[in-house]
Design a protein around this motif. Structure first.
Motif, PDB file in Angstrom:
ATOM      1  N   UNK A   1      19.468 -88.323 -36.887  1.00  0.00           N
ATOM      2  CA  UNK A   1      19.360 -88.798 -38.262  1.00  0.00           C
ATOM      3  C   UNK A   1      18.514 -87.795 -39.041  1.00  0.00           C
ATOM      4  N   UNK A   2      19.098 -87.258 -40.121  1.00  0.00           N
ATOM      5  CA  UNK A   2      18.468 -86.187 -40.879  1.00  0.00           C
ATOM      6  C   UNK A   2      17.971 -86.630 -42.249  1.00  0.00           C
TER       7      UNK A   2
ATOM      8  N   UNK B   1       5.896 -81.612 -36.485  1.00  0.00           N
ATOM      9  CA  UNK B   1       6.257 -82.745 -35.635  1.00  0.00           C
ATOM     10  C   UNK B   1       7.751 -83.018 -35.832  1.00  0.00           C
ATOM     11  N   UNK B   2       8.581 -82.344 -35.065  1.00  0.00           N
ATOM     12  CA  UNK B   2      10.014 -82.304 -35.354  1.00  0.00           C
ATOM     13  C   UNK B   2      10.676 -83.670 -35.354  1.00  0.00           C
ATOM     14  N   UNK B   3      10.442 -84.475 -34.317  1.00  0.00           N
ATOM     15  CA  UNK B   3      11.268 -85.676 -34.172  1.00  0.00           C
ATOM     16  C   UNK B   3      10.660 -86.655 -33.180  1.00  0.00           C
ATOM     17  N   UNK B   4      11.208 -87.872 -33.199  1.00  0.00           N
ATOM     18  CA  UNK B   4      10.956 -88.882 -32.170  1.00  0.00           C
ATOM     19  C   UNK B   4      12.293 -89.438 -31.707  1.00  0.00           C
ATOM     20  N   UNK B   5      12.273 -90.035 -30.513  1.00  0.00           N
ATOM     21  CA  UNK B   5      13.511 -90.572 -29.954  1.00  0.00           C
ATOM     22  C   UNK B   5      13.542 -92.085 -30.058  1.00  0.00           C
ATOM     23  N   UNK B   6      14.727 -92.611 -30.190  1.00  0.00           N
ATOM     24  CA  UNK B   6      14.986 -94.037 -30.135  1.00  0.00           C
ATOM     25  C   UNK B   6      16.262 -94.269 -29.316  1.00  0.00           C
ATOM     26  N   UNK B   7      16.526 -95.523 -28.983  1.00  0.00           N
ATOM     27  CA  UNK B   7      17.781 -95.901 -28.349  1.00  0.00           C
ATOM     28  C   UNK B   7      18.279 -97.182 -29.021  1.00  0.00           C
ATOM     29  N   UNK B   8      19.565 -97.235 -29.344  1.00  0.00           N
ATOM     30  CA  UNK B   8      20.093 -98.383 -30.081  1.00  0.00           C
ATOM     31  C   UNK B   8      20.275 -99.588 -29.160  1.00  0.00           C
ATOM     32  N   UNK B   9      19.910-100.751 -29.660  1.00  0.00           N
ATOM     33  CA  UNK B   9      20.065-101.993 -28.893  1.00  0.00           C
ATOM     34  C   UNK B   9      21.382-102.690 -29.214  1.00  0.00           C
TER      35      UNK B   9
ATOM     36  N   UNK C   1      12.074 -86.045 -38.291  1.00  0.00           N
ATOM     37  CA  UNK C   1      11.066 -86.122 -39.359  1.00  0.00           C
ATOM     38  C   UNK C   1      11.063 -84.860 -40.209  1.00  0.00           C
ATOM     39  N   UNK C   2      11.170 -83.693 -39.572  1.00  0.00           N
ATOM     40  CA  UNK C   2      11.143 -82.433 -40.306  1.00  0.00           C
ATOM     41  C   UNK C   2      12.275 -82.365 -41.314  1.00  0.00           C
TER      42      UNK C   2
ATOM     43  N   UNK D   1       9.851 -77.117 -30.705  1.00  0.00           N
ATOM     44  CA  UNK D   1       8.521 -76.993 -31.296  1.00  0.00           C
ATOM     45  C   UNK D   1       8.665 -76.539 -32.739  1.00  0.00           C
ATOM     46  N   UNK D   2       7.928 -77.170 -33.659  1.00  0.00           N
ATOM     47  CA  UNK D   2       7.992 -76.785 -35.058  1.00  0.00           C
ATOM     48  C   UNK D   2       6.809 -75.931 -35.470  1.00  0.00           C
TER      49      UNK D   2
END
Length: 380
Positions: free
Chosen positions: A31-32, A265-273, A293-294, A367-368
């Motif tokens: 997601x951008x 802080x480039x990104x975080x991960x999630x998983x869809x429920x 996030x970037x 790495x950002x």
């Protein structure tokens, strides 16, 4: 277009310019767009943070479990605790800058950001100052492993850091708990239940392993920006010199805005429920999702000119520290630490400029920010 490994920020900028806010590559949905990232981060029911097989307290937890452990973490990040630590951080930052010789070239990330991060974090946690060489070597190896994403290297640096944490816990069990944050955490409870060893290790890993590299990278981003822009440097130096509540708040806003423009802080991960539709894309249940996030912080649909500094106007939309239930609990601590090192550099220098003969280099891969920032410092 595939997601680039060498320059994710540049790739994401290009995709957003073409109106692509959601992309899928090899089964991973990234997601951008600012709005879709924000919406997903605020929907903790659909986008679970329990995306790793490893224990991550509290950032890998959901629901009531996350709430209970998050309450523990927040006790150590209050405004009062951060304020009490600030004089120590100022002293540490000032000592590092004082060691810089006049009119010399400094590598900001390695020679200023990394040692400051180690000294500030060990002072906060009550860890031995003798750990500094070990932690600096670990940081270097961790940066390399993160860039290459080599599984063996990643596993090795993770195991080594866990061993460092367990060593601190074992020392306190042998010698008795002291008056430091680590000892206090060891005596803490979730409700009436004492924290287990694996939970202590996870919390301390989260506080330290991630923050060491993040703080050093943030130093690189901010110092590169001020060294490249004399007017910005003058504004920040004036704010640092005033050193009152208003000027410190204004300096924090400028620092946050610089991190928005070049978010390390480039990104975080999630998983869809569950199956969910985003921006015309149907994402199945159980899918891996990346919150970029970037990219979100540089979305032209949210920021008319993403690279233009507007600290006041953009503050409400800045996602550097995330948003929602999983917003970074250490934001105020990290901001204070970063302000201390930047203010010390500005207060003790007449001019900071990019080193003309030794180019700075961007980070790449996972790495950002900047891999290396070389500046010339002219002392007062």
């Amino acid at each position: 277009m595939e997601l680039g490994d060498d320059d994710p920020r540049g790739t994401w900028d290009e995709l957003l310019a073409r109106g692509q806010r959601v992309v899928e590559h090899e089964g991973v949905w990234t997601l951008l767009g600012h709005q879709v990232v924000r919406d997903a981060a605020l929907d903790a029911t659909t986008f679970s943070s329990a995306s790793s097989r490893f224990l991550q307290v509290p950032n890998g937890m959901d629901g009531d479990e996350h709430r209970r452990y998050r309450a523990v973490i927040e006790r150590y990040m209050t405004r009062e605790r951060v304020a009490a630590l600030e004089p120590t951080c100022r002293r540490l930052a000032g000592g590092l800058v004082d060691s810089i010789r006049d009119d010399t070239t400094v590598e900001v990330v390695e020679e200023l950001g990394a040692p400051f991060a180690v000294r500030a974090q060990t002072a906060w946690l009550g860890w031995s100052a003798g750990l500094e060489p070990t932690l600096l070597a670990w940081m270097s190896d961790h940066r390399h492993a993160t860039r290459t994403q080599a599984p063996d290297s990643l596993a090795d640096v993770a195991d080594r850091f866990d061993a460092i944490v367990r060593g601190e816990l074992d020392a306190r069990r042998r010698n008795g708990l002291g008056a430091d944050v680590t000892s206090e955490l060891m005596a803490d409870t979730v409700g009436a239940t004492p924290l287990r060893d694996e939970e202590l290790v996870s919390i301390l890993r989260n506080w330290t392993a991630g923050d060491l590299g993040s703080l050093a990278a943030s130093c690189g981003v901010v110092v590169h920006a001020l060294a490249a822009d004399r007017e910005l440097q003058r504004e920040m130096r004036d704010l640092a010199a005033r050193d009152d509540d208003g000027s410190r708040a204004a300096l924090d806003r400028v620092i946050d805005e610089l991190l928005r423009i070049d978010d390390p802080f480039l990104s975080n991960r999630r998983i869809t429920t569950r199956s969910v539709e985003i921006d015309g894309h149907r994402i199945p249940a159980g899918s891996r999702v990346v919150l970029a996030w970037t990219a979100a912080n540089r979305d032209p649909a949210r920021f008319d000119d993403p690279a233009r500094r507007c600290p006041q106007a953009n503050a409400a939309h800045n996602l550097v520290y995330g948003i929602g239930r999983h917003v970074c609990p250490g934001r105020s601590l990290a901001t204070m630490e970063l302000r201390c090192v930047v203010a010390a550099l500005l207060a003790r220098s007449e001019q900071v400029s990019l080193a003309a003969d030794r180019a700075s280099t961007r980070s790449y891969g996972a790495v950002g920010g900047w891999e290396s920032v070389r500046v010339n410092v002219r002392r007062r």
